[in-house]
Design a protein around this motif. Sequence first.
Motif, PDB file in Angstrom:
ATOM      1  N   ILE A 290      -0.732   7.474  10.029  1.00  0.00           N
ATOM      2  CA  ILE A 290      -1.694   7.729   8.949  1.00  0.00           C
ATOM      3  C   ILE A 290      -2.772   6.649   8.951  1.00  0.00           C
ATOM      4  N   ALA A 291      -2.376   5.393   9.112  1.00  0.00           N
ATOM      5  CA  ALA A 291      -3.347   4.296   9.155  1.00  0.00           C
ATOM      6  C   ALA A 291      -4.332   4.501  10.314  1.00  0.00           C
ATOM      7  N   TYR A 292      -3.825   4.937  11.457  1.00  0.00           N
ATOM      8  CA  TYR A 292      -4.696   5.218  12.607  1.00  0.00           C
ATOM      9  C   TYR A 292      -5.724   6.290  12.238  1.00  0.00           C
ATOM     10  N   CYS A 293      -5.257   7.376  11.607  1.00  0.00           N
ATOM     11  CA  CYS A 293      -6.158   8.466  11.213  1.00  0.00           C
ATOM     12  C   CYS A 293      -7.209   7.988  10.214  1.00  0.00           C
ATOM     13  N   LEU A 294      -6.778   7.222   9.225  1.00  0.00           N
ATOM     14  CA  LEU A 294      -7.720   6.728   8.219  1.00  0.00           C
ATOM     15  C   LEU A 294      -8.723   5.754   8.827  1.00  0.00           C
ATOM     16  N   ASP A 295      -8.285   4.937   9.780  1.00  0.00           N
ATOM     17  CA  ASP A 295      -9.204   4.021  10.470  1.00  0.00           C
ATOM     18  C   ASP A 295     -10.284   4.785  11.232  1.00  0.00           C
ATOM     19  N   LYS A 296      -9.951   5.985  11.693  1.00  0.00           N
ATOM     20  CA  LYS A 296     -10.918   6.833  12.408  1.00  0.00           C
ATOM     21  C   LYS A 296     -11.842   7.578  11.445  1.00  0.00           C
ATOM     22  N   GLY A 297     -11.530   7.515  10.130  1.00  0.00           N
ATOM     23  CA  GLY A 297     -12.348   8.220   9.144  1.00  0.00           C
ATOM     24  C   GLY A 297     -11.936   9.670   8.947  1.00  0.00           C
ATOM     25  N   TRP A 298     -10.735  10.023   9.384  1.00  0.00           N
ATOM     26  CA  TRP A 298     -10.263  11.394   9.268  1.00  0.00           C
ATOM     27  C   TRP A 298      -9.604  11.622   7.907  1.00  0.00           C
ATOM     28  N   ALA A 299      -9.774  12.816   7.364  1.00  0.00           N
ATOM     29  CA  ALA A 299      -9.106  13.209   6.120  1.00  0.00           C
ATOM     30  C   ALA A 299      -7.699  13.685   6.461  1.00  0.00           C
ATOM     31  N   VAL A 300      -6.732  13.308   5.657  1.00  0.00           N
ATOM     32  CA  VAL A 300      -5.334  13.662   5.908  1.00  0.00           C
ATOM     33  C   VAL A 300      -4.888  14.686   4.860  1.00  0.00           C
ATOM     34  N   SER A 301      -4.130  15.685   5.318  1.00  0.00           N
ATOM     35  CA  SER A 301      -3.562  16.661   4.387  1.00  0.00           C
ATOM     36  C   SER A 301      -2.087  16.862   4.712  1.00  0.00           C
TER      37      SER A 301
ATOM     38  N   PRO B 226      -2.852   3.954   3.684  1.00  0.00           N
ATOM     39  CA  PRO B 226      -1.864   5.025   3.851  1.00  0.00           C
ATOM     40  C   PRO B 226      -0.880   5.162   2.690  1.00  0.00           C
ATOM     41  N   VAL B 227      -0.878   4.228   1.738  1.00  0.00           N
ATOM     42  CA  VAL B 227       0.065   4.280   0.619  1.00  0.00           C
ATOM     43  C   VAL B 227      -0.109   5.569  -0.186  1.00  0.00           C
ATOM     44  N   GLY B 228      -1.343   6.004  -0.391  1.00  0.00           N
ATOM     45  CA  GLY B 228      -1.604   7.234  -1.139  1.00  0.00           C
ATOM     46  C   GLY B 228      -1.009   8.456  -0.461  1.00  0.00           C
ATOM     47  N   VAL B 229      -1.160   8.541   0.851  1.00  0.00           N
ATOM     48  CA  VAL B 229      -0.608   9.666   1.601  1.00  0.00           C
ATOM     49  C   VAL B 229       0.917   9.608   1.579  1.00  0.00           C
ATOM     50  N   MET B 230       1.475   8.416   1.750  1.00  0.00           N
ATOM     51  CA  MET B 230       2.935   8.270   1.756  1.00  0.00           C
ATOM     52  C   MET B 230       3.522   8.649   0.389  1.00  0.00           C
ATOM     53  N   GLY B 231       2.810   8.362  -0.690  1.00  0.00           N
ATOM     54  CA  GLY B 231       3.264   8.760  -2.016  1.00  0.00           C
ATOM     55  C   GLY B 231       3.293  10.275  -2.174  1.00  0.00           C
ATOM     56  N   ASP B 232       2.231  10.940  -1.714  1.00  0.00           N
ATOM     57  CA  ASP B 232       2.207  12.403  -1.764  1.00  0.00           C
ATOM     58  C   ASP B 232       3.269  12.999  -0.847  1.00  0.00           C
ATOM     59  N   LEU B 233       3.493  12.376   0.298  1.00  0.00           N
ATOM     60  CA  LEU B 233       4.528  12.850   1.220  1.00  0.00           C
ATOM     61  C   LEU B 233       5.913  12.751   0.564  1.00  0.00           C
ATOM     62  N   ALA B 234       6.180  11.657  -0.124  1.00  0.00           N
ATOM     63  CA  ALA B 234       7.457  11.494  -0.820  1.00  0.00           C
ATOM     64  C   ALA B 234       7.636  12.573  -1.889  1.00  0.00           C
ATOM     65  N   ALA B 235       6.573  12.890  -2.627  1.00  0.00           N
ATOM     66  CA  ALA B 235       6.638  13.932  -3.654  1.00  0.00           C
ATOM     67  C   ALA B 235       6.867  15.306  -3.022  1.00  0.00           C
TER      68      ALA B 235
END
Length: 129
Positions: free
Chosen positions: A23-34, A61-70
Motif C-alpha cells: 500500500i505504501a508503494y502504491c501511495l508513493d506512486k500517487g495511486w488511489a487504493v480501493s 497506509p494506516v487509513g487503508v489498513m483500517g478500512d481493510l480491518a473493518a
Amino acid sequence: MRITQGAYSFLPDLTDDQIRKQIAYCLDKGWAVSIEFTDDPHPRNTYWEMWGNPMFDLVDPVGVMGDLAACRAANPDHYIRLNAFDSSRGWEAVRLSFIVQRPKVEPTFRLERTEIEGRTQRYTLVTVR
C-alpha cells in the motif's frame, strides 16, 4: 486449489506488514487504493463489491489498513482484494490488484465440454465446492 487472480496469487498469503508495504508503494506512486470483496471469485466475475470509496489523496497506509480491518471483520469468509488506480493520464488504469484475504474453503472450477451439432463443442466453467 487456490484461486489465482491478480498479482502475488501464486505466492503464499501476504502478511499485514507486507500488505502495508505494498500500500505504501502504491501511495508513493500517487495511486488511489480501493478495497473490494466477493464470495464468488469466478473468473468472469470482474466486478466485486466495493468497500467504501476509492481512497484518493492518502499519504499514509494506516487509513487503508483500517478500512481493510473493518472489511475483514464484516466479511470473514469472503475474498478481499486491494486495487491501485493510476489517474495521472486523465483516466483510471489499474496498476496493481491482489487478494489480501481468502475464505477457509476455496471453491474450485472444472471445465465441462459438451459436443453439439457436428464438430462444435461448448465449454462451460462449473464451480465445485
